[in-house]
Design a protein around this motif. Structure first.
Motif, PDB file in Angstrom:
ATOM      1  N   LYS A   2       0.829  -1.208   0.000  1.00 58.00           N
ATOM      2  CA  LYS A   2       0.000   0.000   0.000  1.00 58.00           C
ATOM      3  C   LYS A   2       0.860   1.252   0.000  1.00 58.00           C
ATOM      4  CE  LYS A   2      -4.092  -1.959   2.257  1.00 58.00           C
ATOM      5  NZ  LYS A   2      -4.951  -1.939   3.465  1.00 58.00           N
ATOM      6  N   LYS A   3       1.948   1.244   0.783  1.00 56.32           N
ATOM      7  CA  LYS A   3       2.846   2.396   0.806  1.00 56.32           C
ATOM      8  C   LYS A   3       3.498   2.600  -0.554  1.00 56.32           C
ATOM      9  CE  LYS A   3       4.021   2.310   5.739  1.00 56.32           C
ATOM     10  NZ  LYS A   3       5.107   2.070   6.734  1.00 56.32           N
ATOM     11  N   GLY A   4       3.867   1.482  -1.185  1.00 61.50           N
ATOM     12  CA  GLY A   4       4.468   1.571  -2.516  1.00 61.50           C
ATOM     13  C   GLY A   4       3.500   2.145  -3.532  1.00 61.50           C
ATOM     14  N   MET A   5       2.227   1.695  -3.452  1.00 60.14           N
ATOM     15  CA  MET A   5       1.203   2.204  -4.370  1.00 60.14           C
ATOM     16  C   MET A   5       0.938   3.683  -4.112  1.00 60.14           C
ATOM     17  SD  MET A   5      -1.468  -1.017  -4.350  1.00 60.14           S
ATOM     18  CE  MET A   5      -2.651  -0.194  -5.410  1.00 60.14           C
ATOM     19  N   LEU A   6       0.915   4.075  -2.835  1.00 63.07           N
ATOM     20  CA  LEU A   6       0.687   5.481  -2.499  1.00 63.07           C
ATOM     21  C   LEU A   6       1.838   6.343  -3.009  1.00 63.07           C
ATOM     22  CD1 LEU A   6      -0.955   7.637  -1.058  1.00 63.07           C
ATOM     23  CD2 LEU A   6       0.260   7.065   1.062  1.00 63.07           C
ATOM     24  N   ALA A   7       3.063   5.849  -2.829  1.00 62.72           N
ATOM     25  CA  ALA A   7       4.231   6.598  -3.307  1.00 62.72           C
ATOM     26  C   ALA A   7       4.191   6.739  -4.822  1.00 62.72           C
ATOM     27  CB  ALA A   7       5.506   5.891  -2.875  1.00 62.72           C
ATOM     28  N   ALA A   8       3.808   5.654  -5.501  1.00 60.88           N
ATOM     29  CA  ALA A   8       3.714   5.698  -6.971  1.00 60.88           C
ATOM     30  C   ALA A   8       2.635   6.694  -7.407  1.00 60.88           C
ATOM     31  CB  ALA A   8       3.405   4.311  -7.510  1.00 60.88           C
ATOM     32  N   LEU A   9       1.515   6.722  -6.671  1.00 62.43           N
ATOM     33  CA  LEU A   9       0.422   7.645  -6.997  1.00 62.43           C
ATOM     34  C   LEU A   9       0.859   9.094  -6.812  1.00 62.43           C
ATOM     35  CD1 LEU A   9      -2.542   7.966  -7.794  1.00 62.43           C
ATOM     36  CD2 LEU A   9      -3.143   7.809  -5.371  1.00 62.43           C
ATOM     37  N   ILE A  10       1.599   9.345  -5.739  1.00 58.93           N
ATOM     38  CA  ILE A  10       2.091  10.699  -5.477  1.00 58.93           C
ATOM     39  C   ILE A  10       3.061  11.141  -6.575  1.00 58.93           C
ATOM     40  CG2 ILE A  10       3.514  12.092  -3.914  1.00 58.93           C
ATOM     41  CD1 ILE A  10       2.322  10.466  -1.595  1.00 58.93           C
ATOM     42  N   SER A  23       1.131  11.866  -9.693  1.00 55.21           N
ATOM     43  CA  SER A  23       0.421  13.142  -9.570  1.00 55.21           C
ATOM     44  C   SER A  23       1.369  14.322  -9.772  1.00 55.21           C
ATOM     45  CB  SER A  23      -0.241  13.246  -8.192  1.00 55.21           C
ATOM     46  OG  SER A  23      -1.177  12.210  -8.000  1.00 55.21           O
ATOM     47  N   LEU A  24       2.569  14.216  -9.179  1.00 60.73           N
ATOM     48  CA  LEU A  24       3.560  15.286  -9.325  1.00 60.73           C
ATOM     49  C   LEU A  24       4.008  15.420 -10.780  1.00 60.73           C
ATOM     50  CD1 LEU A  24       5.733  14.694  -6.127  1.00 60.73           C
ATOM     51  CD2 LEU A  24       4.149  16.571  -6.551  1.00 60.73           C
ATOM     52  N   LEU A  25       4.193  14.270 -11.446  1.00 59.53           N
ATOM     53  CA  LEU A  25       4.585  14.300 -12.854  1.00 59.53           C
ATOM     54  C   LEU A  25       3.487  14.927 -13.711  1.00 59.53           C
ATOM     55  CD1 LEU A  25       6.288  10.795 -13.295  1.00 59.53           C
ATOM     56  CD2 LEU A  25       7.402  13.033 -13.377  1.00 59.53           C
ATOM     57  N   LEU A  85       3.795  18.265 -15.924  1.00 60.29           N
ATOM     58  CA  LEU A  85       3.509  18.296 -17.356  1.00 60.29           C
ATOM     59  C   LEU A  85       2.453  19.346 -17.682  1.00 60.29           C
ATOM     60  CD1 LEU A  85       3.467  14.456 -18.125  1.00 60.29           C
ATOM     61  CD2 LEU A  85       5.180  16.111 -18.895  1.00 60.29           C
ATOM     62  N   TRP A  86       1.403  19.431 -16.835  1.00 62.86           N
ATOM     63  CA  TRP A  86       0.345  20.409 -17.057  1.00 62.86           C
ATOM     64  C   TRP A  86       0.881  21.836 -16.927  1.00 62.86           C
ATOM     65  CZ3 TRP A  86      -4.077  20.894 -19.280  1.00 62.86           C
ATOM     66  CH2 TRP A  86      -4.931  21.951 -18.948  1.00 62.86           C
ATOM     67  N   PHE A  87       1.767  22.055 -15.948  1.00 58.85           N
ATOM     68  CA  PHE A  87       2.369  23.382 -15.754  1.00 58.85           C
ATOM     69  C   PHE A  87       3.219  23.763 -16.964  1.00 58.85           C
ATOM     70  CE2 PHE A  87       6.014  25.948 -14.386  1.00 58.85           C
ATOM     71  CZ  PHE A  87       5.353  27.056 -13.862  1.00 58.85           C
ATOM     72  N   ASN A  88       4.020  22.809 -17.445  1.00 65.09           N
ATOM     73  CA  ASN A  88       4.864  23.081 -18.617  1.00 65.09           C
ATOM     74  C   ASN A  88       4.017  23.361 -19.850  1.00 65.09           C
ATOM     75  OD1 ASN A  88       7.249  22.791 -17.210  1.00 65.09           O
ATOM     76  ND2 ASN A  88       7.426  20.604 -17.651  1.00 65.09           N
ATOM     77  N   TYR A  89       2.921  22.589 -19.991  1.00 65.78           N
ATOM     78  CA  TYR A  89       2.024  22.785 -21.136  1.00 65.78           C
ATOM     79  C   TYR A  89       1.408  24.183 -21.100  1.00 65.78           C
ATOM     80  CZ  TYR A  89      -2.116  22.357 -24.071  1.00 65.78           C
ATOM     81  OH  TYR A  89      -3.091  22.568 -25.013  1.00 65.78           O
TER      82      TYR A  89
END
Length: 245
Positions: A188-196, A199-201, A205-209
């Motif tokens: 669960k911690k691994g999945m949460l870290a991957a989700l975070i 989200s940051l990526l 990407l949205w900011f750069n766009y």
């Protein structure tokens, strides 16, 4: 033409040990923490020498050792834990696995190293866990009692691993349910870290766009200067009037 040196591959039993609560000890008393690490390293050196193994490297509060015989590795692990159970100086977790390793530059690599490390993290303080491959190498008439804890799916390990625990007096045998909960919480911690991270990526990407779009809009919004024309004289007007359309 350079000569190719074939890696030194061999079968070995890997022992991983880790000090439980070392960060807390370090935060309370750094001098004591360093002293305990030094004592722990010396004890591992003594036990590996006694049982014909070697201490490969120290990793902070963890130690990696290698043995040519599984029984020697288990005996060394048992004696190290028994020493701390008597002294109450430290609590260790120890994990063992046997497999092919690659030895290079005094270090060892391979799945056996990774699996032994994963097994160690499942243990409880004062426990010794060993894979089925190590267990199968122990003599039937042994002074070391064991308990089968079942199979576990470990991170980055292709097949489930059957794990046993030493059950001699004084040693702690982890409960299978607690080990499974530990694995589940890590997933669960691994999945949460991957989700975070995702989200940051996405936000990046949205900011750069948006930045690129805004920059493009600003560059396209250029004003057109209208300059006054001087009135044409009569000759110029006649010239344009005569120009065929």
């Amino acid at each position: 033409m350079s000569s190719y040196i074939r890696p030194n591959r061999q079968l070995a039993t890997i022992m991983f040990s880790d000090i439980v609560g070392y960060t807390s000890i370090m935060g309370t008393n750094e001098d004591l923490a360093f002293e305990l690490v030094k004592k722990n390293t010396q004890l591992h050196k003594d036990m590996t020498a006694k049982y014909k193994g070697r201490l490969v490297k120290e990793m902070g509060d963890g130690i990696l050792c290698a043995f040519s015989r599984a029984e020697d590795a288990v005996q060394a692990a048992h004696e190290i834990q028994s020493n701390y159970i008597r002294s109450q100086e430290l609590n260790l977790r120890i994990g063992l696995h046997m497999g092919e390793i690659i030895e290079e530059g005094g270090d060892v690599f391979g799945d056996a190293v990774n699996i032994a490390s994963r097994i160690q993290t499942l243990g409880s303080p004062k426990s010794v866990l060993l894979s089925d491959k190590v267990y199968c190498q122990l003599p039937q008439k042994s002074n070391l009692q064991t308990v089968n804890l079942g199979t576990f799916e470990l991170k980055n390990v292709e097949k489930p691993i059957e794990i046993h625990a030493l059950a001699t007096p004084g040693l702690v045998v982890p409960k299978r349910g607690e080990m499974l909960k530990l694995l589940e919480s890590r997933i669960k911690k691994g999945m949460l870290a991957a989700l975070i991270i995702l989200s940051l990526l996405s936000a990046g990407l949205w900011f750069n766009y948006n930045t690129m779009v805004n920059k493009s809009i600003k560059e396209s919004e250029k004003s057109i200067a209208v300059l006054p024309f001087s009135s044409l004289n009569q000759k110029e007007e006649d010239f344009f009037d005569r120009w065929p359309y």
